[in-house]
Scaffold this active site. Structure first.
Site, PDB file in Angstrom:
ATOM      1  CG  HIS A  48     -61.403 -15.247  15.156  1.00  0.00           C
ATOM      2  ND1 HIS A  48     -62.214 -16.455  15.467  1.00  0.00           N
ATOM      3  CD2 HIS A  48     -61.524 -14.367  15.957  1.00  0.00           C
ATOM      4  CE1 HIS A  48     -62.808 -15.728  16.736  1.00  0.00           C
ATOM      5  NE2 HIS A  48     -62.265 -14.810  17.143  1.00  0.00           N
ATOM      6  CG  HIS A 287     -59.108  -9.992  15.872  1.00  0.00           C
ATOM      7  ND1 HIS A 287     -59.973 -10.979  16.658  1.00  0.00           N
ATOM      8  CD2 HIS A 287     -57.958 -10.039  16.388  1.00  0.00           C
ATOM      9  CE1 HIS A 287     -59.350 -11.633  17.549  1.00  0.00           C
ATOM     10  NE2 HIS A 287     -58.370 -11.120  17.510  1.00  0.00           N
TER      11      HIS A 287
END
Length: 691
Positions: A48, A287
């Site tokens: 991430h 993300h």
């Protein structure tokens, strides 16, 4: 409580606070975090990158200007705690630890998310130096930070003296949208506001993105007003990419903490996820996936970052290095603590003992008296009451005990004779958590991680479903916490199946590293408590009865056997079978043994208060208790499948494989076939003995 309007920092000032000079954070310092995160995720092809890139500016200000820590000694007692609750952003923390000088070399960042590296996909305590707690399930890191702040406040009240402040630190936590969407955030933040944990500072990474995209479609809360209603000090409207604004907000939080009516602080930082990425910043694409080679290079170009992957300019390294300042901070505290030791030698020794997690020197010497008194109990007693009796004796020996209950103190009996109720600005050793089972369990984890306390908390066993993930996290982190679960079976009676635990004890036994004890009487309960207090490598769950149980073990000399989790309680010459009982059903095994003996069929009775502890015993002990050549029958008022590992295909298990019913306990035991006669019949069937 009247909610106060959030503070805004449109034109931030610089109030004097805990930190040093005015903020000076060259962009290259935050970009070092960004590019280490980008490169590690890119190399792992997993991770991430977006959140570390978005939070890099916030982290730079906090870690360089405010956080008091020592990379050379990650566990010194009065350090500030830092928790990354949105743990998927783990590369933010790994980058910070590497940059500031912890024992986390660059090779470990290169091995991000690889087998046995010190940089797993989410931060794990005990794996990476400087990681304070394991944060994977969102919201629990925030709850742990609340527990840490509570521990700090209580320890300060207990140990600080006029002119001698030895406990004085902050708990900082980064949280994201996901943490605040999770219900546990409401439980613990409501309690933190009520208790006025003013040294708790949460920085909210308000980037508006989660895995599914822009969150406004499913998360439209007015977060500042929500926390103001909890009683928090809220600093809203902070530009998370403006170091001056972040610094001013942190200074305001620290100033708030020094007020008599100080409150915890939420700093709402508006950020852009993936900040620095030309094409993916502000999107959910950054993300949870690598940027890709092309976008990684484009990000380098956009940030003016000329260093190769996993390389840093000497100037960047020098400005990030916190080893010298960290050692100076700890030395200053150590000087103050030595002065404290001279003035208050007993308190200093006690503080060191408790922070080390050591038991009192006379612990073992004082236990026999407890066991003798519990073995002398000659009347039926519920094991929840036996637990309270054990606490009455143990609490004076263990000032680190911090108990509580999720609004069920009078039912769980977690209070004890000398306990002092804790509350807002009121130190004590027993807390009413309110109806917050999950929050209580995760908060206890934070207290255990902080050090200085052995926390325990109570609720009904059936509500362990609410707290289960925090129980699991305690087992994963090897924390010494104790869960007191009462009303452990259909034996609670008329409340019916919603409250009758059927599958809960077996399911808790499935959690690795969780010791589950289901004692049968007062002495077994006392031994379970002693074992829980002594255990330093994991949590303990006590499953306790509401109904009275007759004494089964009247000899304190059996303590060593009980400590092994399973033992021969009552043998018979020439035994032809084994009856295994646990908790309230041990009585049924003993009664069935008497019935069979009257018929000329000798059987052995084994008490199994803790299957996990028994499973750790050597093979010789296990074979002596449960010989392979004897058929076995197990009985427990719970889902029966687990017992197959002990009785085998030849054996029989009497249990409850459906949900319960609403009726008095004796009627329920008869309805479900949990009687001495049924146990005896099962033995006859195995041995083909006529009835």
């Amino acid at each position: 409580m009247t909610a106060r309007a959030p503070t805004s920092f449109a034109a931030p000032g610089s109030p004097k606070g805990r930190s040093g000079p005015a903020v000076d954070a060259p962009p290259a310092l935050a970009n070092a975090i960004r590019m280490l995160a980008v490169d590690a995720v890119e190399q792992a092809k997993s991770g991430h990158p977006g959140a570390p890139m978005g939070m890099a500016d916030m982290a730079t200000v906090l870690w360089r200007q405010h956080l008091r820590h020592n990379p050379a000694h990650p566990h010194w007692p009065d350090r500030d705690r830092f928790v990354l609750s949105n743990g998927h952003a783990s590369m933010l923390l790994y980058a910070l630890l590497h940059l500031t000088g912890y024992d986390l070399p660059m090779d470990e960042l290169r091995r991000f998310r690889q087998l046995h590296s010190k940089t797993p996909g989410h931060p794990e305590v005990g794996i990476t130096p400087g990681v304070e707690t394991t944060t994977g399930p969102l919201g629990q890191g925030l709850a742990n930070a609340v527990g840490m702040a509570l521990a700090e406040k209580l320890l300060a009240a207990e140990f600080n003296r006029d002119g001698h402040t030895v406990v004085d630190h902050f708990s900082y936590v980064f949280v994201g949208d996901g943490c605040l969407m999770e219900g546990i955030s409401h439980e613990v933040c409501s309690l933190a506001g009520t208790l006025r944990l003013s040294k708790l500072v949460a920085l909210y990474d308000d980037n508006g993105i989660s895995i599914d995209g822009h969150v406004e479609g499913w998360f439209s809360d007015d977060t500042p007003q929500r926390f103001a209603a909890y009683g928090w000090h809220v600093v809203a409207g902070v530009d998370g990419h403006d170091p001056v604004a972040v610094d001013a907000a942190l200074r305001a939080a620290q100033a708030q903490a020094r007020r008599a009516d100080g409150r915890p602080t939420l700093i709402c930082c508006k950020t852009v996820i993936g900040q620095g990425s030309p094409s993916k910043a502000g999107t959910h694409e950054v993300h949870g996936a690598p940027l890709g080679a092309a976008e990684t290079q484009a990000t380098r170009d956009a940030l003016g970052w000329t260093s190769a992957p996993f390389e840093l300019a000497d100037e960047v390294r020098q400005q990030w290095d916190a080893r010298e300042s960290g050692q100076a901070a700890e030395r200053d505290w150590q000087r103050r603590f030595e002065a404290y030791r001279v003035a208050f030698p007993h308190q200093a020794a006690e503080f060191e003992r408790r922070m080390a997690g050591d038991l009192p020197a006379d612990w073992a010497d004082r236990l026999p008296a407890l066991f003798e008194s519990m073995a002398a109990v000659d009347q039926p007693v519920a094991t929840r009451k036996a637990s309270q009796m054990a606490l009455d004796a143990l609490a004076p020996l263990l000032p680190e005990f911090f108990g509580g209950s999720a609004d069920l103190t009078g039912s769980n009996l977690t209070n004890f004779k000398s306990c002092v109720k804790a509350g807002r600005d009121q130190p004590g050793n027993h807390l009413s958590y309110g109806v917050r089972e999950f929050g209580m369990a995760a908060l206890m984890n934070g207290m255990a991680l902080h050090g200085g306390y052995l926390p325990y908390g109570g609720t009904f066993l059936t509500f362990s479903d609410y707290s289960r993930n925090a129980v699991r996290m305690a087992a994963l982190m090897k924390l010494r916490v104790v869960h007191v679960f009462t009303h452990d079976s259909i034996g609670l009676g008329e409340d019916g199946p919603t409250h009758q635990s059927v599958e809960h004890v077996p399911s808790l036994r499935l959690i690795p590293n969780l010791d589950v004890w289901r004692p049968a009487d007062a002495l077994e309960t006392a031994v379970a408590w002693a074992a829980a207090a002594e255990r330093r490598d994991g949590p303990t769950a006590l499953a306790l009865s509401r109904q009275n149980l007759p004494p089964a073990v009247r000899d304190a000399q059996r303590v060593a056997d009980i400590r092994r989790g399973g033992y021969v309680l009552r043998d018979a010459p020439g035994a032809r079978a084994v009856l295994i009982g646990t908790g309230s059903e041990l009585t049924l095994a003993l009664q069935a043994q008497a019935l069979l003996a009257a018929e000329g069929t000798p059987v052995r009775v084994v008490s199994m208060p803790s299957t996990s502890v028994f499973d750790r015993q050597d093979d010789g002990w296990q074979r002596r208790v449960l010989p392979w050549d004897l058929p076995a029958v197990a009985v427990e008022a719970a889902q029966p499948d687990l017992w197959r590992k002990y009785v085998g295909r030849r054996g029989a298990v009497l249990g409850v494989s459906t949900f319960g019913e609403s009726a008095p306990a004796p009627a329920l035991y008869g309805h479900f076939g949990l009687t001495a006669e049924a146990v005896a019949a099962a033995v006859r069937h195995l041995l083909q003995v006529p009835s």
